[in-house]
Design a protein around this motif. Structure first.
Motif, PDB file in Angstrom:
ATOM      1  N   ASP A 275       0.868  -1.186   0.000  1.00  0.00           N
ATOM      2  CA  ASP A 275       0.000   0.000   0.000  1.00  0.00           C
ATOM      3  C   ASP A 275       0.897   1.227   0.000  1.00  0.00           C
ATOM      4  O   ASP A 275       2.004   1.195   0.542  1.00  0.00           O
ATOM      5  CB  ASP A 275      -0.938   0.009   1.227  1.00  0.00           C
TER       6      ASP A 275
ATOM      7  N   LYS B 155     -13.955  -5.051  -8.260  1.00  0.00           N
ATOM      8  CA  LYS B 155     -14.930  -4.472  -9.191  1.00  0.00           C
ATOM      9  C   LYS B 155     -14.926  -2.951  -9.065  1.00  0.00           C
ATOM     10  O   LYS B 155     -14.610  -2.464  -7.979  1.00  0.00           O
ATOM     11  CB  LYS B 155     -16.316  -5.049  -8.928  1.00  0.00           C
TER      12      LYS B 155
ATOM     13  N   THR C  12     -18.480  -9.697  -5.972  1.00  0.00           N
ATOM     14  CA  THR C  12     -18.696 -10.475  -4.749  1.00  0.00           C
ATOM     15  C   THR C  12     -20.102 -11.053  -4.628  1.00  0.00           C
ATOM     16  O   THR C  12     -20.278 -12.162  -4.116  1.00  0.00           O
ATOM     17  CB  THR C  12     -18.423  -9.575  -3.524  1.00  0.00           C
TER      18      THR C  12
HETATM   19  N1  LIG Z   1     -16.416  -6.332  -3.762  1.00  0.00           N
HETATM   20  C1  LIG Z   1     -16.998  -5.442  -2.986  1.00  0.00           C
HETATM   21  O1  LIG Z   1     -18.101  -5.638  -2.475  1.00  0.00           O
HETATM   22  C2  LIG Z   1     -16.289  -4.143  -2.724  1.00  0.00           C
HETATM   23  C3  LIG Z   1     -16.653  -3.340  -1.649  1.00  0.00           C
HETATM   24  C4  LIG Z   1     -15.945  -2.148  -1.454  1.00  0.00           C
HETATM   25  C5  LIG Z   1     -14.947  -1.772  -2.324  1.00  0.00           C
HETATM   26  N2  LIG Z   1     -14.646  -2.577  -3.385  1.00  0.00           N
HETATM   27  C6  LIG Z   1     -13.601  -2.200  -4.346  1.00  0.00           C
HETATM   28  O2  LIG Z   1     -12.335  -2.284  -3.733  1.00  0.00           O
HETATM   29  C7  LIG Z   1     -11.444  -1.332  -4.337  1.00  0.00           C
HETATM   30  C8  LIG Z   1     -10.830  -0.489  -3.234  1.00  0.00           C
HETATM   31  O3  LIG Z   1     -11.858   0.233  -2.597  1.00  0.00           O
HETATM   32  P1  LIG Z   1     -11.637   0.821  -1.125  1.00  0.00           P
HETATM   33  O4  LIG Z   1     -12.972   1.344  -0.717  1.00  0.00           O
HETATM   34  O5  LIG Z   1     -10.917  -0.155  -0.291  1.00  0.00           O
HETATM   35  O6  LIG Z   1     -10.671   2.064  -1.442  1.00  0.00           O
HETATM   36  P2  LIG Z   1      -9.711   2.798  -0.386  1.00  0.00           P
HETATM   37  O7  LIG Z   1      -9.407   4.123  -1.010  1.00  0.00           O
HETATM   38  O8  LIG Z   1     -10.272   2.738   0.990  1.00  0.00           O
HETATM   39  O9  LIG Z   1      -8.387   1.897  -0.383  1.00  0.00           O
HETATM   40  C9  LIG Z   1      -7.537   1.805  -1.478  1.00  0.00           C
HETATM   41  C10 LIG Z   1      -6.120   1.608  -0.952  1.00  0.00           C
HETATM   42  O10 LIG Z   1      -5.259   1.441  -2.077  1.00  0.00           O
HETATM   43  C11 LIG Z   1      -4.048   2.142  -1.801  1.00  0.00           C
HETATM   44  N3  LIG Z   1      -3.388   2.424  -3.099  1.00  0.00           N
HETATM   45  C12 LIG Z   1      -3.771   3.326  -4.039  1.00  0.00           C
HETATM   46  N4  LIG Z   1      -2.946   3.268  -5.106  1.00  0.00           N
HETATM   47  C13 LIG Z   1      -2.032   2.307  -4.814  1.00  0.00           C
HETATM   48  C14 LIG Z   1      -0.905   1.791  -5.510  1.00  0.00           C
HETATM   49  N5  LIG Z   1      -0.581   2.234  -6.726  1.00  0.00           N
HETATM   50  N6  LIG Z   1      -0.163   0.808  -4.918  1.00  0.00           N
HETATM   51  C15 LIG Z   1      -0.509   0.362  -3.682  1.00  0.00           C
HETATM   52  N7  LIG Z   1      -1.551   0.827  -2.968  1.00  0.00           N
HETATM   53  C16 LIG Z   1      -2.297   1.785  -3.537  1.00  0.00           C
HETATM   54  C17 LIG Z   1      -4.465   3.373  -1.040  1.00  0.00           C
HETATM   55  O11 LIG Z   1      -3.395   3.885  -0.276  1.00  0.00           O
HETATM   56  C18 LIG Z   1      -5.591   2.811  -0.169  1.00  0.00           C
HETATM   57  O12 LIG Z   1      -5.115   2.387   1.090  1.00  0.00           O
HETATM   58  C19 LIG Z   1     -12.295  -0.536  -5.333  1.00  0.00           C
HETATM   59  O13 LIG Z   1     -12.144  -1.077  -6.610  1.00  0.00           O
HETATM   60  C20 LIG Z   1     -13.712  -0.761  -4.851  1.00  0.00           C
HETATM   61  O14 LIG Z   1     -14.681  -0.649  -5.893  1.00  0.00           O
HETATM   62  C21 LIG Z   1     -15.273  -3.754  -3.571  1.00  0.00           C
END
Ligand SMILES: NC(=O)c1ccc[n+]([C@@H]2O[C@H](COP(=O)([O-])OP(=O)(O)OC[C@H]3O[C@@H](n4cnc5c(N)ncnc54)[C@H](O)[C@@H]3O)[C@@H](O)[C@H]2O)c1
Length: 349
Positions: A37, A98, A126
């Motif tokens: 991260d 997704k 999911t």
């Molecule tokens: N399947 C599901 O039901 C579900 C639910 C929520 C979110 N999601 C998906 O999960 C993904 C993340 O969402 P989130 O809410 O956790 O976002 P978030 O912003 O809370 O977390 C993303 C993380 O990625 C890190 N990051 C960003 N660019 C990076 C890189 N180049 N290298 C390493 N780390 C990096 C950020 O620092 C952050 O900690 C999205 O695609 C979202 O649509 C899926």
């Protein structure tokens, strides 16, 4: 399953990443080698809980490790393509959250790359692994509902306004992936009306109308503005009707033996309708966390060298639909055909 556990790396440990890590860390078939991260404070949380997992702020370090067989991408949407592409080019199997990418052209590139390299590409749709959604699929496949006429679905609550994407990209991927899984087909066109009520240019309510090649029509209501949380889907078939309410603790799925049919015409130009309101049955559904099924599917698809249920193609279908839906939304609700090649070429430059 392969003899040794699969070496796994997780990229992105924000809101969703911890859920993936928790599941993979519990599985004997996986050995989580790295979490990556950009934010050191997030990595510190991993270190405190899983001291044996290596930590990195640099994705390249992870992708060059030969002990890593598969990469899980849980970063913001705008970064999915770049990270997934680099992982595939490094010879790793890829699971990407997704929606798979920010546009259809990017999604297609990943699908082609994975195919050319003989690697597994899976998308985190999911809900396809959620037991009630699977139960509905079973009922549809067993012809319990008959021919599907239409589906309506509501995904609304007082939700977090996203800064960079409309409510279509945030909420509709779930419903699109569910509908495409149930119906075994993707929509052919879409009409969307909506409005940016709070933040200019970021629509927070959308009514997404879909037409399918089989004749099924569907509507998805998606909104971050609602006094109550609704996760409610109605499926109407020629034999029976069904309500799937994901906010219910028990009885998430109810099958109604209700229907209407035309009886013999009583005279020229006249017809009689007969209404049936029979039993309402709620099938038993055993609950297992969808993410567990999702992780098992990824690992077994790799081990068996087959496409997972939510493969790259299904990710592409959803992304192409989102792209077309967004185009319709931004262009007065015009009817937009859904092309797997996307409709980015229609965007004003
Ligand atoms: N399947 C599901 O039901 C579900 C639910 C929520 C979110 N999601 C998906 O999960 C993904 C993340 O969402 P989130 O809410 O956790 O976002 P978030 O912003 O809370 O977390 C993303 C993380 O990625 C890190 N990051 C960003 N660019 C990076 C890189 N180049 N290298 C390493 N780390 C990096 C950020 O620092 C952050 O900690 C999205 O695609 C979202 O649509 C899926």
């Amino acid at each position: 399953m392969s003899a040794r556990p699969l070496g796994v790396a997780l990229v992105g440990y924000g809101y969703w990443g911890p859920n993936l890590l928790r599941n993979y860390a519990e599985m004997a078939e996986a050995d989580v080698k790295w979490v990556c991260d950009l934010r050191p404070e997030q990595l510190a949380k991993v270190g405190a809980r899983f001291p044996s997992i290596q930590l990195s702020e640099d994705c390249t370090e992870v992708l060059t490790d030969p002990a890593v067989d598969a990469v899980l991408v849980a970063t913001p949407i705008s970064t999915h393509h770049l990270i997934a592409k680099a992982a595939l080019e490094a010879g790793k199997h890829v699971f990407v959250e997704k929606p798979m990418t920010a546009d259809a052209a990017q999604a297609r590139e990943l699908v082609e790359l994975a195919a050319a390299r003989g690697l597994t590409l899976m998308v985190g749709h999911t809900f396809v692994f959620s037991p009630p959604v699977r139960k509905v699929k079973e009922l549809i496949d067993q012809d319990v509902l008959g021919d599907i006429y239409f589906i309506t679905t509501q995904r609304v609550n007082l939700g977090l306004h996203q800064r960079d994407v409309s409510v279509v990209w945030d909420l509709a991927p779930h419903d699109l992936s569910i509908l495409y899984y149930w119906l075994d087909e993707a929509a052919s066109s879409v009409v969307v009306t909506g409005r940016a009520c709070i933040v200019p240019e970021i629509p927070d309510v959308a009514f997404i109308n879909l037409k399918f090649p089989s004749g099924v029509v569907a509507e998805i209501q998606a909104s971050w503005l609602s006094p109550v949380k609704l996760r409610r889907t109605i499926v109407v078939g020629s034999k029976k009707m069904l309500l799937y309410d994901d906010t219910e603790n028990v009885e998430k799925v109810k099958v109604f033996d209700h229907g209407v049919r035309v009886t013999e015409p009583s005279g020229f130009g006249e017809f009689q309708l007969s209404y049936r309101t029979g039993d309402i049955v709620s099938p038993k559904i055993d609950y297992t966390e969808p993410l567990r099924f999702e992780a098992e599917e990824f690992l077994s698809a790799i081990a068996e060298g087959r496409h997972p249920v939510t493969d790259g193609e299904s990710g592409l279908e959803v992304v192409a639909s989102l792209e077309a839906a967004e185009y319709s939304l931004r262009n007065d609700g015009c009817e937009q055909a859904i092309h797997r090649s996307g409709c980015a070429h229609l965007r004003p430059s």
